[in-house]
Design a protein around this motif. Structure first.
Motif, PDB file in Angstrom:
ATOM      1  N   THR A   1      36.149  40.759  51.364  1.00 32.82           N
ATOM      2  CA  THR A   1      37.073  41.345  50.399  1.00 32.82           C
ATOM      3  C   THR A   1      37.650  42.626  50.984  1.00 32.82           C
ATOM      4  O   THR A   1      36.956  43.390  51.643  1.00 32.82           O
ATOM      5  CB  THR A   1      36.342  41.643  49.078  1.00 32.82           C
ATOM      6  N   ARG A   2      38.931  42.860  50.736  1.00 34.50           N
ATOM      7  CA  ARG A   2      39.604  44.067  51.214  1.00 34.50           C
ATOM      8  C   ARG A   2      40.151  44.837  50.022  1.00 34.50           C
ATOM      9  O   ARG A   2      40.057  44.387  48.886  1.00 34.50           O
ATOM     10  CB  ARG A   2      40.716  43.679  52.180  1.00 34.50           C
TER      11      ARG A   2
ATOM     12  N   GLU B   1      36.262  46.413  48.429  1.00 41.97           N
ATOM     13  CA  GLU B   1      36.036  46.097  49.837  1.00 41.97           C
ATOM     14  C   GLU B   1      34.589  46.353  50.268  1.00 41.97           C
ATOM     15  O   GLU B   1      34.161  45.933  51.340  1.00 41.97           O
ATOM     16  CB  GLU B   1      37.009  46.855  50.747  1.00 41.97           C
TER      17      GLU B   1
ATOM     18  N   ASP C   1      46.494  33.072  44.743  1.00 43.59           N
ATOM     19  CA  ASP C   1      45.280  33.588  45.382  1.00 43.59           C
ATOM     20  C   ASP C   1      43.997  32.854  45.025  1.00 43.59           C
ATOM     21  O   ASP C   1      42.989  33.023  45.715  1.00 43.59           O
ATOM     22  CB  ASP C   1      45.088  35.064  45.014  1.00 43.59           C
TER      23      ASP C   1
ATOM     24  N   ALA D   1      34.156  35.283  53.780  1.00 45.59           N
ATOM     25  CA  ALA D   1      35.358  35.908  53.217  1.00 45.59           C
ATOM     26  C   ALA D   1      35.024  37.369  52.915  1.00 45.59           C
ATOM     27  O   ALA D   1      34.157  37.646  52.088  1.00 45.59           O
ATOM     28  CB  ALA D   1      35.802  35.179  51.958  1.00 45.59           C
TER      29      ALA D   1
ATOM     30  N   SER E   1      33.979  37.331  42.752  1.00 46.53           N
ATOM     31  CA  SER E   1      35.257  37.767  43.325  1.00 46.53           C
ATOM     32  C   SER E   1      36.279  38.051  42.221  1.00 46.53           C
ATOM     33  O   SER E   1      37.062  38.992  42.326  1.00 46.53           O
ATOM     34  CB  SER E   1      35.797  36.743  44.324  1.00 46.53           C
TER      35      SER E   1
ATOM     36  N   ILE F   1      39.219  36.290  56.518  1.00 44.94           N
ATOM     37  CA  ILE F   1      38.357  35.124  56.683  1.00 44.94           C
ATOM     38  C   ILE F   1      37.826  35.119  58.111  1.00 44.94           C
ATOM     39  O   ILE F   1      38.580  34.982  59.070  1.00 44.94           O
ATOM     40  CB  ILE F   1      39.115  33.808  56.386  1.00 44.94           C
TER      41      ILE F   1
ATOM     42  N   ARG G   1      44.781  40.403  50.871  1.00 48.31           N
ATOM     43  CA  ARG G   1      44.010  39.160  50.828  1.00 48.31           C
ATOM     44  C   ARG G   1      42.736  39.324  51.654  1.00 48.31           C
ATOM     45  O   ARG G   1      42.693  40.077  52.622  1.00 48.31           O
ATOM     46  CB  ARG G   1      44.837  38.006  51.390  1.00 48.31           C
ATOM     47  N   PRO G   2      41.694  38.580  51.305  1.00 50.31           N
ATOM     48  CA  PRO G   2      40.445  38.645  52.064  1.00 50.31           C
ATOM     49  C   PRO G   2      40.649  38.272  53.535  1.00 50.31           C
ATOM     50  O   PRO G   2      41.513  37.448  53.873  1.00 50.31           O
ATOM     51  CB  PRO G   2      39.549  37.620  51.376  1.00 50.31           C
TER      52      PRO G   2
ATOM     53  N   ARG H   1      42.237  32.340  48.511  1.00 47.82           N
ATOM     54  CA  ARG H   1      43.127  32.344  49.660  1.00 47.82           C
ATOM     55  C   ARG H   1      42.875  33.606  50.465  1.00 47.82           C
ATOM     56  O   ARG H   1      42.697  34.695  49.903  1.00 47.82           O
ATOM     57  CB  ARG H   1      44.577  32.313  49.176  1.00 47.82           C
ATOM     58  N   GLY H   2      42.843  33.460  51.775  1.00 51.11           N
ATOM     59  CA  GLY H   2      42.617  34.599  52.648  1.00 51.11           C
ATOM     60  C   GLY H   2      43.326  34.410  53.974  1.00 51.11           C
ATOM     61  O   GLY H   2      44.100  33.464  54.154  1.00 51.11           O
TER      62      GLY H   2
END
Length: 157
Positions: A107-108, A78, A26, A105, A68, A116, A113-114, A38-39
Motif C-alpha cells: 500500500t502507498r 503506506e 481500483d 501488494a 485494504s 506489486i 496505486r499499490p 489494482r496495482g
C-alpha cells in the motif's frame, strides 16, 4: 511508459448485473467470493530515471481485501504490511504465463496505486522487475501491445 488492464482476467461483463459483484477502477469483487485490487508492477528502465509500469490486478484473501478497504482513505496507510496475493492479469507477451504468480501488494500513500512486488523467481517478468529493462525493451513492449499483428512469429500475443 505504462500499460494497464481494466479488470482481472476472470471478470466477465455478465457479472455487472450480479449484486454480489462489482468492478471499479481500483477494486473488484466477483460473486462475493473473489477479491481483487489494482496495482502497479514497476520495472526500472536501465540507464534512466524512468520506470515502466504494468497496471495489473491481484487477488487477495477476504481479510486482506477488507483491511485494504478499511484503510483506503486513511493517511499513513503506506505503513500497512504488504498483502499477499496472486497475479490475476495475463501479460501475453511473456513466453510463460503471468497468471497466478505470487505477489505482495504494498500500500502507498492515498492517491497512489499499490506497488506489486513479484516473488523473486526466474519468471521473465520477475527478472525484469529485479534487474530492469532497456529502452529498446520498452519499445518492443509498446509495439507488441499497440500493434499485436506486428509481433514476430512465435512471439506471444
Amino acid at each position: 511508459m505504462s500499460y494497464s488492464t481494466m479488470a482481472p482476467d476472470v471478470w466477465d461483463p455478465g457479472f455487472e448485473t450480479d449484486p454480489d459483484s462489482m468492478l471499479s477502477s481500483d477494486q473488484c469483487v466477483i460473486k462475493g467470493q473473489h477479491f481483487f485490487i489494482r496495482g502497479l508492477i514497476e520495472i526500472p528502465v536501465i540507464g534512466s530515471e524512468d520506470v515502466f509500469s504494468w497496471g495489473v490486478w491481484v487477488s487477495l484473501s477476504r481479510d486482506n481485501f477488507t483491511r485494504s478497504l478499511e484503510v483506503w482513505n486513511t493517511a499513513g496507510r503506506e505503513a500497512e504490511k504488504p498483502y499477499f496475493g496472486w497475479l490475476s492479469t495475463e501479460l501475453a507477451l511473456y513466453p510463460e504465463s503471468t497468471t497466478n504468480l505470487k505477489t505482495n501488494a504494498h500500500t502507498r500513500p492515498i492517491g497512489n496505486r499499490p506497488f506489486i512486488e513479484l516473488e523473486p523467481t526466474d519468471h521473465p517478468l520477475a527478472v525484469e522487475q529485479r534487474t530492469g529493462i532497456t529502452l529498446d525493451r520498452v519499445r518492443e513492449i509498446a509495439t507488441a501491445v499497440m500493434h499485436p499483428a506486428k509481433a514476430r512469429p512465435g512471439e506471444a500475443r
